[in-house]
Design a protein around this motif. Structure first.
Motif, PDB file in Angstrom:
ATOM      1  N   VAL A   1     -33.476  -5.808 -42.580  1.00 13.46           N
ATOM      2  CA  VAL A   1     -32.064  -6.157 -42.405  1.00 13.46           C
ATOM      3  C   VAL A   1     -31.871  -7.661 -42.606  1.00 13.46           C
ATOM      4  O   VAL A   1     -30.946  -8.103 -43.302  1.00 13.46           O
ATOM      5  N   ALA A   2     -32.755  -8.463 -42.011  1.00 16.91           N
ATOM      6  CA  ALA A   2     -32.644  -9.919 -42.148  1.00 16.91           C
ATOM      7  C   ALA A   2     -32.799 -10.345 -43.602  1.00 16.91           C
ATOM      8  O   ALA A   2     -32.159 -11.318 -44.039  1.00 16.91           O
ATOM      9  N   ALA A   3     -33.622  -9.641 -44.357  1.00 20.03           N
ATOM     10  CA  ALA A   3     -33.824  -9.985 -45.771  1.00 20.03           C
ATOM     11  C   ALA A   3     -32.538  -9.861 -46.574  1.00 20.03           C
ATOM     12  O   ALA A   3     -32.359 -10.545 -47.586  1.00 20.03           O
ATOM     13  N   ARG A   4     -31.640  -8.970 -46.140  1.00 15.94           N
ATOM     14  CA  ARG A   4     -30.352  -8.837 -46.835  1.00 15.94           C
ATOM     15  C   ARG A   4     -29.531 -10.124 -46.724  1.00 15.94           C
ATOM     16  O   ARG A   4     -28.684 -10.400 -47.562  1.00 15.94           O
TER      17      ARG A   4
ATOM     18  N   GLU B   1     -22.524 -14.687 -26.309  1.00 18.33           N
ATOM     19  CA  GLU B   1     -22.134 -14.701 -27.718  1.00 18.33           C
ATOM     20  C   GLU B   1     -21.433 -16.024 -27.985  1.00 18.33           C
ATOM     21  O   GLU B   1     -20.383 -16.321 -27.412  1.00 18.33           O
ATOM     22  N   HIS B   2     -22.052 -16.837 -28.839  1.00 15.95           N
ATOM     23  CA  HIS B   2     -21.523 -18.169 -29.099  1.00 15.95           C
ATOM     24  C   HIS B   2     -20.371 -18.108 -30.086  1.00 15.95           C
ATOM     25  O   HIS B   2     -20.429 -17.395 -31.094  1.00 15.95           O
ATOM     26  N   ALA B   3     -19.324 -18.849 -29.807  1.00  6.68           N
ATOM     27  CA  ALA B   3     -18.153 -18.880 -30.671  1.00  6.68           C
ATOM     28  C   ALA B   3     -18.439 -19.727 -31.906  1.00  6.68           C
ATOM     29  O   ALA B   3     -19.043 -20.800 -31.811  1.00  6.68           O
TER      30      ALA B   3
ATOM     31  N   THR C   1     -31.780  -8.786 -35.802  1.00  5.43           N
ATOM     32  CA  THR C   1     -32.703  -9.612 -36.587  1.00  5.43           C
ATOM     33  C   THR C   1     -33.528 -10.584 -35.756  1.00  5.43           C
ATOM     34  O   THR C   1     -34.292 -11.363 -36.313  1.00  5.43           O
ATOM     35  N   ARG C   2     -33.412 -10.535 -34.426  1.00  3.05           N
ATOM     36  CA  ARG C   2     -34.132 -11.519 -33.600  1.00  3.05           C
ATOM     37  C   ARG C   2     -35.617 -11.550 -33.903  1.00  3.05           C
ATOM     38  O   ARG C   2     -36.212 -12.603 -34.124  1.00  3.05           O
ATOM     39  N   ILE C   3     -36.277 -10.403 -33.931  1.00  2.00           N
ATOM     40  CA  ILE C   3     -37.731 -10.393 -34.108  1.00  2.00           C
ATOM     41  C   ILE C   3     -38.141 -10.625 -35.556  1.00  2.00           C
ATOM     42  O   ILE C   3     -39.337 -10.791 -35.841  1.00  2.00           O
ATOM     43  N   ALA C   4     -37.180 -10.681 -36.480  1.00  2.79           N
ATOM     44  CA  ALA C   4     -37.512 -10.991 -37.869  1.00  2.79           C
ATOM     45  C   ALA C   4     -38.012 -12.424 -38.016  1.00  2.79           C
ATOM     46  O   ALA C   4     -38.549 -12.789 -39.059  1.00  2.79           O
ATOM     47  N   ALA C   5     -37.835 -13.246 -36.983  1.00  4.13           N
ATOM     48  CA  ALA C   5     -38.319 -14.628 -37.009  1.00  4.13           C
ATOM     49  C   ALA C   5     -39.821 -14.720 -36.746  1.00  4.13           C
ATOM     50  O   ALA C   5     -40.391 -15.805 -36.794  1.00  4.13           O
ATOM     51  N   SER C   6     -40.480 -13.596 -36.476  1.00  2.00           N
ATOM     52  CA  SER C   6     -41.908 -13.597 -36.148  1.00  2.00           C
ATOM     53  C   SER C   6     -42.766 -14.006 -37.336  1.00  2.00           C
ATOM     54  O   SER C   6     -42.344 -13.931 -38.494  1.00  2.00           O
ATOM     55  N   ASP C   7     -44.001 -14.411 -37.050  1.00  2.00           N
ATOM     56  CA  ASP C   7     -44.941 -14.901 -38.058  1.00  2.00           C
ATOM     57  C   ASP C   7     -45.336 -13.776 -39.027  1.00  2.00           C
ATOM     58  O   ASP C   7     -45.965 -12.801 -38.607  1.00  2.00           O
ATOM     59  N   PRO C   8     -45.007 -13.875 -40.314  1.00  2.52           N
ATOM     60  CA  PRO C   8     -45.351 -12.807 -41.268  1.00  2.52           C
ATOM     61  C   PRO C   8     -46.842 -12.556 -41.385  1.00  2.52           C
ATOM     62  O   PRO C   8     -47.278 -11.409 -41.531  1.00  2.52           O
ATOM     63  N   ARG C   9     -47.648 -13.617 -41.302  1.00  2.14           N
ATOM     64  CA  ARG C   9     -49.104 -13.427 -41.437  1.00  2.14           C
ATOM     65  C   ARG C   9     -49.659 -12.605 -40.279  1.00  2.14           C
ATOM     66  O   ARG C   9     -50.500 -11.727 -40.484  1.00  2.14           O
ATOM     67  N   MET C  10     -49.179 -12.899 -39.083  1.00  4.38           N
ATOM     68  CA  MET C  10     -49.628 -12.126 -37.923  1.00  4.38           C
ATOM     69  C   MET C  10     -49.236 -10.658 -38.080  1.00  4.38           C
ATOM     70  O   MET C  10     -50.036  -9.748 -37.832  1.00  4.38           O
ATOM     71  N   TRP C  11     -47.992 -10.411 -38.518  1.00  5.06           N
ATOM     72  CA  TRP C  11     -47.532  -9.030 -38.630  1.00  5.06           C
ATOM     73  C   TRP C  11     -48.192  -8.289 -39.780  1.00  5.06           C
ATOM     74  O   TRP C  11     -48.386  -7.076 -39.702  1.00  5.06           O
ATOM     75  N   LEU C  12     -48.568  -8.994 -40.827  1.00  6.65           N
ATOM     76  CA  LEU C  12     -49.304  -8.339 -41.906  1.00  6.65           C
ATOM     77  C   LEU C  12     -50.645  -7.826 -41.390  1.00  6.65           C
ATOM     78  O   LEU C  12     -51.071  -6.710 -41.719  1.00  6.65           O
ATOM     79  N   GLU C  13     -51.297  -8.604 -40.529  1.00  4.21           N
ATOM     80  CA  GLU C  13     -52.569  -8.182 -39.936  1.00  4.21           C
ATOM     81  C   GLU C  13     -52.355  -6.958 -39.041  1.00  4.21           C
ATOM     82  O   GLU C  13     -53.152  -6.009 -39.066  1.00  4.21           O
TER      83      GLU C  13
ATOM     84  N   GLN D   1     -23.031 -11.188 -32.565  1.00  5.51           N
ATOM     85  CA  GLN D   1     -24.144 -10.829 -31.696  1.00  5.51           C
ATOM     86  C   GLN D   1     -24.919  -9.624 -32.199  1.00  5.51           C
ATOM     87  O   GLN D   1     -26.124  -9.531 -32.016  1.00  5.51           O
ATOM     88  N   GLY D   2     -24.220  -8.685 -32.865  1.00  5.92           N
ATOM     89  CA  GLY D   2     -24.913  -7.493 -33.351  1.00  5.92           C
ATOM     90  C   GLY D   2     -26.020  -7.833 -34.327  1.00  5.92           C
ATOM     91  O   GLY D   2     -27.167  -7.385 -34.180  1.00  5.92           O
ATOM     92  N   ILE D   3     -25.716  -8.639 -35.331  1.00  8.88           N
ATOM     93  CA  ILE D   3     -26.734  -8.994 -36.321  1.00  8.88           C
ATOM     94  C   ILE D   3     -27.794  -9.885 -35.694  1.00  8.88           C
ATOM     95  O   ILE D   3     -28.974  -9.826 -36.066  1.00  8.88           O
ATOM     96  N   ARG D   4     -27.418 -10.705 -34.726  1.00 12.59           N
ATOM     97  CA  ARG D   4     -28.423 -11.529 -34.042  1.00 12.59           C
ATOM     98  C   ARG D   4     -29.412 -10.654 -33.272  1.00 12.59           C
ATOM     99  O   ARG D   4     -30.615 -10.924 -33.258  1.00 12.59           O
ATOM    100  N   ASP D   5     -28.899  -9.618 -32.606  1.00  9.60           N
ATOM    101  CA  ASP D   5     -29.778  -8.709 -31.867  1.00  9.60           C
ATOM    102  C   ASP D   5     -30.735  -7.990 -32.803  1.00  9.60           C
ATOM    103  O   ASP D   5     -31.941  -7.901 -32.538  1.00  9.60           O
TER     104      ASP D   5
END
Length: 356
Positions: free
Chosen positions: A187-190, A321-323, A210-222, A204-208
């Motif tokens: 979803v975040a890639a879109r 939810e920040h304005a 995509t929150r974990i999309a900020a994780s380290d790609p190398r760690m998740w690839l492993e 807030q919906g998209i923030r919720d």
């Protein structure tokens, strides 16, 4: 437990070491990067000096691809009375250890269900595991002393032990952890190539989502490389729902029937969400939301929580939810429905702009 050796001083290893050291265990730290071990030691997680002899517990906190080899070396070297790992997959490492001919009586695979988007020792905290499930996967071969050491570790980290079969664990985390990570990333890639005007509408919906999309790609690839089959199985089921949803939307676009199919997936989503454990692991509870406009200044959160406390109301959960373009936001206070009106009235009397 008096002594421990933590091999791998990333987020999980250093957090466990901080918890153990804070409760009187002498912790030795080892990492393939000596600077990382020294950083963990400087944070108070233990010492980067090698132990003089066998320790009570060796905790292996390295990437999944290196778990078996690291454990085999530790077991062969007689480094401890018991050996645990904290990898997010359990079946594969055990089978690799068996293939290497290791004596598995002193080994127990574990997985603390905790983490952060950040990695490394500087992201570690001693309370990372407090109140979180910590999966243990003993077998008939597991020595009772090793199981007791594992339970002591979980207790010292103030986590909650959950006993599971290793392969059942891997199927479970594919559903509740690994697939959500991939879906969040998709979803975040879109957003990466989206028009700036669209991105500025993010709420807030998209923030919720995509929150974990900020994780380290190398760690998740492993992680994903160590559990590909179960994750692919869940994604295949998800793909079926996606295909059906696309067909329903195309039908609506063409002026044909498709609403029933969309309603079905939305209602099944309601049913699944209702099964997610609620506060303190109890059954989900229905809260009512009191929404308040709050300024983005120091002390405002403390002030509204203090006013809720003076009203005798316990805040069960909270979201902000920040304005866009304003130094303000909407704070959503989730409370027992029986006290929602009372809280809204009290906050209004104290000058808070309550949105109904």
């Amino acid at each position: 437990m008096r002594t421990a050796l933590v091999i791998g001083t990333g987020l999980i290893g250093t957090s466990a070491a901080l918890a153990l050291a804070g409760r009187g265990v002498r912790v030795h730290l080892r990492d393939h990067d000596p600077d990382q071990a020294r950083t963990a030691a400087a944070l108070g997680a233990g010492t980067d000096q090698e132990p003089a002899g066998p320790v009570d517990l060796a905790l292996v906190a390295v990437p999944p691809a290196h778990i078996a080899a690291t454990l085999a070396g530790a077991i062969e070297g007689g480094l401890a009375r018991g050996y645990l790992d904290v990898a997010s997959v359990k079946g594969g490492p055990r089978r690799e250890l068996q293939a290497l001919g290791c004596d598995l009586s002193a080994y127990l695979g574990t997985h603390p269900m905790a983490g952060r988007e950040r990695s490394g020792p500087l992201a570690a905290t001693a309370d990372l595991f407090e109140g979180r499930p910590w999966v243990l996967t003993p077998t008939r071969d597991t020595d009772t002393e090793v199981l007791n050491l594992a339970l002591e570790l979980v207790a010292l980290c103030r986590a909650v032990p959950v006993v599971m079969d290793a392969d059942a664990h891997d199927r479970a985390v594919a559903l509740v952890s690994h697939t959500p990570q991939l879906v969040s990333s998709m979803v975040a890639a879109r957003l990466a190539g989206a028009d700036e005007t669209a991105v500025r509408l993010c709420g807030q919906g998209i923030r919720d989502v995509t929150r974990i999309a900020a994780s380290d790609p190398r760690m998740w690839l492993e992680i994903l490389s160590a559990n590909p089959g179960p994750v692919a199985d869940v994604l295949a089921e998800l793909a079926g729902d996606l295909d059906e949803t696309v067909r329903a939307l195309r039908a609506l676009q063409a002026g044909e029937k498709g609403a029933a199919e969309l309603e079905d997936v939305l209602r099944r989503g309601n049913a699944g969400r209702a099964r997610v454990p609620g506060k303190h692991g109890a059954a989900p509870a229905a809260y009512e939301t009191v929404t308040v406009l709050i300024g983005d200044q120091p002390g405002e959160l403390a002030r509204i929580f203090a006013d809720a406390g003076r009203a005798g109301v316990n805040i069960e959960d909270v979201r902000i939810e920040h304005a866009t373009g304003q130094q303000a936001g909407l704070i959503q206070l989730m409370v027992d429905p029986a006290v929602a009106e009372h809280l809204a009235a009290t906050l209004g009397e104290r000058g808070w702009p309550v949105r109904r």
